[in-house]
Write a protein that holds these residues in place. Structure first.
Motif, PDB file in Angstrom:
ATOM      1  N   GLU A 198       4.810 -35.941 -41.422  1.00 19.97           N
ATOM      2  CA  GLU A 198       4.178 -36.353 -42.892  1.00 19.97           C
ATOM      3  C   GLU A 198       3.322 -35.289 -43.482  1.00 19.97           C
ATOM      4  O   GLU A 198       3.404 -34.434 -44.630  1.00 19.97           O
ATOM      5  N   GLN A 199       3.911 -33.396 -43.311  1.00 20.32           N
ATOM      6  CA  GLN A 199       4.060 -32.099 -43.317  1.00 20.32           C
ATOM      7  C   GLN A 199       5.300 -32.095 -43.796  1.00 20.32           C
ATOM      8  O   GLN A 199       5.014 -30.696 -44.219  1.00 20.32           O
ATOM      9  N   TYR A 200       6.558 -31.950 -43.077  1.00 17.23           N
ATOM     10  CA  TYR A 200       7.768 -31.582 -43.401  1.00 17.23           C
ATOM     11  C   TYR A 200       8.985 -31.913 -43.313  1.00 17.23           C
ATOM     12  O   TYR A 200       9.007 -33.121 -42.086  1.00 17.23           O
ATOM     13  N   TYR A 245       0.026 -31.999 -34.990  1.00 19.55           N
ATOM     14  CA  TYR A 245      -0.488 -32.420 -35.888  1.00 19.55           C
ATOM     15  C   TYR A 245      -0.984 -31.444 -37.286  1.00 19.55           C
ATOM     16  O   TYR A 245      -1.636 -30.891 -36.661  1.00 19.55           O
ATOM     17  N   GLY A 246      -1.502 -32.139 -38.158  1.00 18.73           N
ATOM     18  CA  GLY A 246      -2.300 -31.456 -38.557  1.00 18.73           C
ATOM     19  C   GLY A 246      -3.707 -31.717 -38.841  1.00 18.73           C
ATOM     20  O   GLY A 246      -3.356 -33.401 -39.828  1.00 18.73           O
ATOM     21  N   LEU A 247      -4.825 -31.576 -38.283  1.00 17.21           N
ATOM     22  CA  LEU A 247      -5.525 -32.362 -37.863  1.00 17.21           C
ATOM     23  C   LEU A 247      -5.337 -33.943 -37.778  1.00 17.21           C
ATOM     24  O   LEU A 247      -5.385 -34.262 -36.687  1.00 17.21           O
ATOM     25  N   SER A 248      -5.282 -35.180 -38.365  1.00 20.68           N
ATOM     26  CA  SER A 248      -4.567 -36.146 -38.390  1.00 20.68           C
ATOM     27  C   SER A 248      -3.267 -36.559 -38.938  1.00 20.68           C
ATOM     28  O   SER A 248      -2.952 -37.932 -38.290  1.00 20.68           O
ATOM     29  N   THR A 249      -2.489 -35.696 -40.044  1.00 20.23           N
ATOM     30  CA  THR A 249      -1.653 -35.986 -40.320  1.00 20.23           C
ATOM     31  C   THR A 249      -0.143 -35.811 -39.285  1.00 20.23           C
ATOM     32  O   THR A 249      -0.579 -34.374 -38.993  1.00 20.23           O
ATOM     33  N   SER A 302       3.455 -25.421 -44.516  1.00 24.96           N
ATOM     34  CA  SER A 302       3.590 -26.252 -45.897  1.00 24.96           C
ATOM     35  C   SER A 302       2.919 -25.256 -46.662  1.00 24.96           C
ATOM     36  O   SER A 302       2.622 -25.523 -48.040  1.00 24.96           O
ATOM     37  N   GLU A 303       2.336 -24.669 -46.732  1.00 26.41           N
ATOM     38  CA  GLU A 303       1.473 -23.589 -47.590  1.00 26.41           C
ATOM     39  C   GLU A 303       2.153 -22.227 -48.486  1.00 26.41           C
ATOM     40  O   GLU A 303       3.811 -21.593 -47.373  1.00 26.41           O
TER      41      GLU A 303
END
Length: 658
Positions: free
Chosen positions: A188-190, A180-184, A153-154
């Motif tokens: 919800e990331q893409y 998961y990105g940590l808890s996400t 996402s960066e």
């Protein structure tokens, strides 16, 4: 899980198993030590080992890998002794960062591993630079770089993919999609079906593969690496896997549905592969037990070495010495033949002579090739040195600064032209967090010069007129150069390029074509940290740099009764305080003129140091004169009032009368 061992020898099959087992058992030991308070933090890769093991085995030992937190298996597969890793995690001297950074935030040229920084994105651009250096040096090699699904996402991810695609760089971009990105969660990331689909937008071939299947990882990466060595190009791989532990151990996994953990637990890369090898008769229970005993003994022996190592002690002198890579300045004296040229010409000629001197020097920037740059400093360079060494870049400052770092890591030099100094804000992170800190953290130079066309008085408004040197003078590890004259600019630029440390080289746009000087035609160097005394006097010390020097000269010319020492700093980091102290001891009064706005500028630091160290010589307060505390306006009358030129003479006379 299906395995196809076609063309794989029994030796390879067993090596892959051992390479999987060693990091798993090491991690299990680390989790025990974490609970005992013997290490401070741990990012677990349990369940993801097949990706690291497969990728690392597919590459040769002299090909670079850029891993992340969860890639312990990269380090162990490359053969780094465990005791050195244990020392690293405990902040001991036998680690890789002298206790200055933790976990996997380090690199090692001995093992061709370049670790990440916490700002995830820059390492993707660094991989581009490493691969570009391989390509320019005609080496048939690939570079592998890791990121997670959250890191995609960066902006740096997209910049790096675009650069690699445009330049056909042999980079394998590895996305560990672990849910998961940590808890996400990924939803919800893409919002695309597959992260591999992102390769299509950049013209990059891409694949989604089972990241828990060691055969699939090893075979596919081996195949691609062999192709890329012969026909350089980037490839994007999405590895589907799962994170069986928390982001780091303190996070836990309560946010993960239990059925998901159970489902992925059944896909464990080690237990599945072990069952396959047992079924094939390649492994036996006795062999497994013997191997586990061997690895456990290795872990315990190496832990003892690390635990027995003394705690690291702070040595302030050494801490300061390690901020910068060693650089022995070599003076090259100027010849007798001179040219009466402008500042812009001096920079261009100096840059060209450095290109001739250093065959490993690459210039990168927007429009620097055919067009010659917006200020025409590199005009004709492409014809002289070729498009490989004079490279137009996409509009992506962060990605290009990171690429420059990668070039440096792989034995080359880079000059990056910011089209305007203002635009460096889009590449701020890799400048202050990667370039500036690499030598202090793990003894790696950043042989990069960033040219910074800067400054006002040209009616260019808020986004093309900043003089933003103070962003960098406060960052240890960076050197900052700011010449006011053509002679200084040419000699200091040569030194900046020779220096293996990162240098911000400020070039004032208003001076480019207005200031002429006799400049030696041949190559020469000037030392950093040596100010120039332009005029001598007894009543007051004037300190400035850049355009401010010329404003001060103009003021003194119009006021011949003022007897002043005028000091041109020339470099701001390192800063020549000795010259300032010596002058203040003589005159007793000090005024500092800067174009930057007042608060937080270099004038404040100079004032503070003089007050602390030469207070008893002062016959009046130290005066600072600077631009208004506003952004730089466009309209000429507004800009004239913003700049401190007219206010300087009033402040100067006021201090003289004190």
């Amino acid at each position: 899980m299906q395995y196809d061992k076609t063309d794989l020898s029994e030796e390879t099959l067993l090596k892959l198993y051992k390479d999987l087992l060693r990091p798993r058992m090491t991690e299990e030991k680390m989790l025990i030590l974490l609970r005992q308070g013997k290490i401070s933090k741990w990012f677990s890769g349990i369940g993801q080992e097949a990706i690291s093991v497969g990728v690392t085995n597919a590459l040769t030992h002299d090909e670079y890998i850029l891993p992340m937190h969860r890639n312990l298996a990269v380090f162990t597969t490359r053969g780094i002794p465990l005791h050195r890793l244990f020392s690293q995690w405990q902040g001991k001297l036998n680690g890789f960062t002298k206790g200055r950074d933790r976990s996997f935030h380090f690199g090692t040229q001995d093992y061709k591993i370049i670790g990440m920084i916490s700002h995830l994105g820059p390492q993707l651009g660094v991989a581009d630079g490493i691969a570009l250096a391989e390509k320019l040096q005609n080496k048939q090699a690939v570079t592998a770089v890791f990121t997670g699904e959250g890191g995609t996402s960066e902006g740096d991810f997209h910049e790096a993919l675009n650069i690699a695609s445009v330049w056909d760089l042999p980079v394998i971009f590895c996305i560990e999609n672990n849910g998961y990105g940590l808890s996400t969660p990924t939803r919800e990331q893409y919002n695309c079906k597959s992260l591999a689909d992102r390769g299509l937008g950049y013209g990059i071939e891409s694949y989604t593969i089972d990241g828990n299947n060691i055969f699939e990882v090893y075979s596919k990466i081996s195949e691609l690496a062999e192709e890329l060595r012969k026909k350089p190009r980037p490839v994007l791989i999405e590895f589907l896997t799962f994170r069986m532990r928390g982001h780091e151990e303190a996070s836990g996994t309560k946010y993960v549905p239990g059925e998901l953990m159970t489902e992925w637990g059944k896909k464990d890369p080690i237990s599945n592969y072990e069952s396959f090898l047992l079924k094939e008769g390649i492994l036996t229970d006795n062999k497994i037990e013997a191997l586990r005993v061997e690895i456990e003994t290795e872990i315990n022996d190496h832990l003892k070495l690390a635990f027995d190592e003394e705690e690291i002690q702070s040595e302030p002198e050494q801490e300061l010495l390690d901020v910068y890579a060693p650089f022995e300045y070599e003076e090259t004296k100027p010849g007798s033949v001179v040219e009466h040229i402008r500042l812009v010409d001096a920079i261009s000629k100096g840059l060209k002579q450095s290109m001739e001197k250093h065959s490993n020097l690459v210039i990168m920037g927007q429009d620097v090739a055919d067009y010659g740059g917006v200020f025409k400093i590199t005009e004709g360079f492409m014809d002289a040195f070729g498009k490989e060494r004079v490279r137009n870049t996409p509009i992506c400052e962060s990605g290009i600064v990171s690429t420059a770092m990668g070039l440096s890591i792989n034995g080359m030099k880079a000059v990056v032209e910011m089209q305007f100094a203002d635009f460096v804000s889009s590449g701020f992170n890799p400048v202050v967090n990667y370039l500036a800190k690499s030598h202090y953290r793990w003894n790696e130079k950043a042989d990069v010069v960033i040219r910074m066309p800067c400054g006002g008085d040209v009616g260019a408004g808020p986004f093309h007129s900043q003089t933003n040197e103070a962003w960098f003078t406060k960052t240890p590890g960076l050197k900052v150069v700011y010449p006011a004259f053509p002679y200084d600019a040419k000699g200091l630029l040569a030194t900046a390029i020779n220096d293996p440390n990162p240098v911000l080289f400020f070039e004032h746009k208003a001076l480019y074509r207005s200031i002429y000087q006799n400049v030696p035609a041949d190559y020469y160097t000037l030392p950093f940290g040596k100010a120039a005394l332009l005029q001598k006097g007894n009543d007051i010390t004037i300190v400035s740099y850049g355009a401010g020097v010329h404003w001060a000269l103009d003021t003194l010319e119009k006021n011949p009764d003022i007897s002043a020492d005028l000091i041109d700093l020339r470099t701001l980091a390192p800063l020549d305080m000795d010259s300032i102290y010596s002058s203040v001891e003589k005159t007793g009064k000090l005024i500092i003129l800067q174009e930057d706005s007042m608060f937080g500028g270099i004038a404040s630091d100079i004032s503070a140091m003089v007050m602390e160290n030469r207070f008893h010589y002062l016959d009046g307060p130290v005066k600072r004169v600077a631009s208004m505390e506003t952004p730089i306006p466009f309209a000429k009358k507004l800009e004239n009032n913003y700049l401190p030129k007219n206010r300087f003479v009033l402040a100067l006379k006021e201090l003289l009368a004190y």
